[in-house]
Design a protein around this motif. Structure first.
Motif: not given
Length: 302
Positions: A30-36, A157-172
């Motif tokens: 993972v490149l980038g260790g901010g919230r996402m 490819i795009g893997l668009h996770f949603f914030n907050p990742v642990p609670a979200s059930t969606l990935i675009e």
């Protein structure tokens, strides 16, 4: 902490289109260790993957480790089996891109700035094996445009996770024009293995989620600006009337007003003036009222 680069196949080896497996990669970067980025690392760690997070400097790397450790601890408190040590033993945090060598999948999660995305993706790609997958967590930028800047766009490819990742059930899952069809099928398998649901969209400004979410949020902002109702009442209308789990303005605070502004400006440029950011958004960003991360946005988070 820095990592010792893993030996990888020659970058000159021929790519293998169609060889992508739906089995979750065991070695992930993972490149980038901010919230996402921390949330993405958490998602793979808790499914048994070895995860490397790379940040820009030692201070940022320390912050990334703290965020991942906190996310793992919270998941265990909520019933995740095992101990924090079990998961964190598979976590590495570094400032060295060379650590990505040998990783089967790397997800980029840097800020939504075109030049930064391009330079970051290019810097990662040169360390990857020919059959490794590079993904972007971008929420709005052109995947096909980013892919055009890479040497192996069929592996992108795009893997668009949603914030907050642990609670979200969606990935675009976002398909660039150059993305290998077999990679799309594999990515859907990865999303399922992460315990989430994939929404597959073709590359377009804002994809599906950001385009719709930002449009709703911008209109909610205009309503506050015009004195139609308070931010709380506007959000309650959507939560109680339309069963949204969170209203558009509170969601904006969670995402970050600066992030929403950047997306809106990009969508206005690519899709037209209906996405023009309202003055209230620009003014709040100029004052440093960026939402939850600064303690104040449309709501008071202090």
């Amino acid at each position: 902490m820095t990592t010792t680069p893993q030996k990888s196949p020659s970058a000159d080896a021929p790519a293998q289109p169609g060889a992508f497996s739906p089995t979750l990669p065991q070695s992930v970067g993972v490149l980038g260790g901010g919230r996402m980025g921390a949330g993405i690392a958490h998602a793979f760690l808790t499914q048994g993957c070895d995860v490397l997070v790379v940040e820009r400097d030692d201070d940022a790397a320390a912050g990334a480790r703290t965020r991942v450790e906190s996310a793992v601890a919270k998941s265990i408190d909520r019933g995740l089996a095992g101990t924090a040590g079990d998961y964190l033993a598979r976590l590495e945090v570094s400032t060295d891109y060379a650590g990505f060598a040998g990783r089967e999948l790397v997800v980029e999660a840097v800020p939504e700035i075109w030049e930064l995305k391009v330079s970051s993706l290019q810097s990662v790609e040169k360390h990857l094996a020919a059959d490794a997958v590079l993904a972007s967590n971008t929420s709005s930028l052109s995947m096909s445009g980013l892919g055009a800047e890479l040497q192996r766009p069929e592996n992108f490819i795009g893997l668009h996770f949603f914030n907050p990742v642990p609670a979200s059930t969606l990935i675009e899952v976002v398909i660039a024009k150059q993305t290998a069809p077999a990679l799309v099928a594999a990515a859907k398998g990865w999303v399922e293995a992460l315990g989430k649901t994939a929404v597959v969209v073709n590359d377009a400004p804002g994809f599906a989620s950001s385009r719709l979410g930002v449009m709703l949020a911008l209109e909610a902002m205009r309503m506050v600006e015009e004195g139609v109702a308070s931010a709380e009442d506007i959000d309650n209308a959507m939560v109680l009337g339309y069963k949204h789990p969170t209203g558009p303005l509170r969601t904006t605070d969670i995402v970050g007003l600066d992030v929403r502004l950047g997306i809106a400006e990009y969508l206005a440029e690519t899709l037209g003036e209906r996405f023009t950011p309202p003055a209230i958004l620009r003014e709040k960003v100029a004052r440093g009222e960026l939402g939850r991360k600064t303690g104040k946005g449309f709501f008071d988070w202090a």
